[in-house]
Design an enzyme around this catalytic site. Structure first.
Site, short mmCIF file in Angstrom:
data_model
loop_
_atom_site.label_atom_id
_atom_site.label_comp_id
_atom_site.label_asym_id
_atom_site.label_seq_id
_atom_site.Cartn_x
_atom_site.Cartn_y
_atom_site.Cartn_z
N ASP A 221 0.86 -1.18 0.00
CA ASP A 221 0.00 0.00 0.00
C ASP A 221 0.90 1.24 0.00
OD1 ASP A 221 -2.33 1.62 0.28
OD2 ASP A 221 -1.96 1.77 2.42
N SER A 222 0.29 2.38 -0.31
CA SER A 222 1.02 3.63 -0.24
C SER A 222 1.50 3.92 1.19
CB SER A 222 0.11 4.77 -0.70
OG SER A 222 -1.07 4.78 0.08
N CYS B 89 -3.69 -0.98 -2.10
CA CYS B 89 -3.96 0.45 -2.33
C CYS B 89 -4.89 0.62 -3.54
CB CYS B 89 -2.64 1.14 -2.60
SG CYS B 89 -2.78 2.89 -2.95
N GLU C 273 -6.36 9.60 9.47
CA GLU C 273 -5.01 9.39 10.02
C GLU C 273 -4.82 10.18 11.31
OE1 GLU C 273 -1.93 9.64 7.09
OE2 GLU C 273 -2.64 7.75 6.21
N CYS D 185 -11.18 3.22 -0.95
CA CYS D 185 -9.90 3.70 -0.40
C CYS D 185 -9.62 2.87 0.85
CB CYS D 185 -10.02 5.18 -0.04
SG CYS D 185 -8.61 5.83 0.87
N HIS E 3 -8.53 3.54 3.64
CA HIS E 3 -8.85 4.15 4.95
C HIS E 3 -10.35 4.16 5.29
CE1 HIS E 3 -4.84 5.54 4.28
NE2 HIS E 3 -4.82 6.36 5.30
N1 DGL Z 1 -3.98 3.86 0.03
C1 DGL Z 1 -4.63 4.93 -0.69
C2 DGL Z 1 -5.81 4.35 -1.49
O1 DGL Z 1 -6.40 3.35 -1.10
C3 DGL Z 1 -5.08 6.05 0.21
C4 DGL Z 1 -3.96 6.87 0.80
C5 DGL Z 1 -3.16 7.59 -0.27
O2 DGL Z 1 -3.64 8.56 -0.85
O3 DGL Z 1 -2.05 7.16 -0.52
O4 DGL Z 1 -6.19 4.90 -2.48
#
Ligand code: DGL
Length: 272
Positions: A11-12, A74, A158, A190, A192
């Protein structure tokens, strides 16, 4: 033949631990290697080219770790980089967009509405990619999909603002207009957003929220079986966490998205 190599997940940042959690629950015996690009997060505001470049670098790293397949947790990376990843290495890659759309389709099958309208909420980069529209057209072209970028939600979550007045106000700002369109489902596009489920359910009780993490684990099961990649181990698997930066909030993020702490965390440098 069982395959005891680890499944790679990336993931990012650490939001993808929501997907890791679902995978761990379903496959307690699989070894898991998670990479969070904490030095370069967020991806949601970045261009397609950059997201692809970062994803390919992480894929190289995971391949070096000898993983048997890769789950792109991600949504932004899943929206942009899957084709390039599949071209670069001959290793199965599963993203989260298709499972999200499958989960929506499964819900729709259960409850037949007259007019099918759904929405996807995600980062700017995911929405701009049109990935959910494209996946839905392939699987269920009869559904009308509204798309809405919600860039303020990731930083709010976050900061731990998962159930505050400010969060409600911002959600209303983003969602009231689509809810007025008489939609029945919202895909949480997403990593989150599953953390906002309870506040969203309170604000919009008539809407079904679609969380792709469980469906990702289901599709992973099919893939492991198809490719003969299931572990043969009888013991609980090990989770290894790699990050590109050890940030001050690392432990808090682990708690927030995973519900606990992971034993081993290691920092690795990737090319910029
Ligand atoms: N992990 C990213 C997503 O699911 C969200 C956080 C980011 O913008 O990196 O799109």
């Amino acid at each position: 033949m069982p395959d005891n190599r680890a499944i790679g997940i990336f993931d990012s940042g650490l939001g993808g631990l929501t997907v890791l959690s679902a995978i761990k629950k379903k496959f307690p015996r699989e070894n898991l290697i998670y990479f969070g690009d904490t030095a370069r997060v967020p991806y949601g505001s970045k261009s397609r080219e950059t997201v692809i470049r970062y994803s390919l670098e992480i894929q190289d790293f995971l391949v070096e770790q000898n993983v048997k397949m890769i789950v792109v947790a991600c949504n932004t990376a899943s929206s942009h980089a899957l084709d390039e990843m599949r071209l670069k290495h001959d290793i199965p890659v599963l993203g989260v967009v298709e499972p999200g759309v499958m989960a929506l389709t499964n819900h729709i099958k259960k409850i037949a509405h007259k007019i099918e309208k759904a929405a996807v909420i995600a980062t700017r980069s995911t929405i701009k990619s049109g990935s959910y529209d494209a996946a839905l057209k392939k699987i269920n072209p009869g559904v009308y999909l509204y798309s809405k970028a919600c860039p303020l939600l990731v930083p709010l979550i976050e900061e731990g603002f998962t159930d505050r007045k400010a969060t409600e106000m911002i959600l209303r700002e983003y969602l009231d207009e689509i809810v007025r369109e008489d939609i029945h489902y919202i895909i949480l596009g997403c990593t989150h957003y599953p953390l906002l489920k309870s506040v969203m359910e309170r604000l919009y009780p008539e809407i079904t929220l679609i969380d792709s993490s469980v469906e990702t684990a289901n599709m992973l099961e099919e893939l492991l079986a198809e490719r003969d990649l299931k572990t043969g181990s009888e013991k609980n698997g090990i989770i290894k966490l790699f990050v590109s930066d050890i940030t001050d909030s690392l432990l808090e993020m682990e708690k927030l998205f995973f519900g606990g702490t992971i034993d081993s965390v290691e920092k690795v440098a990737l090319g910029w």
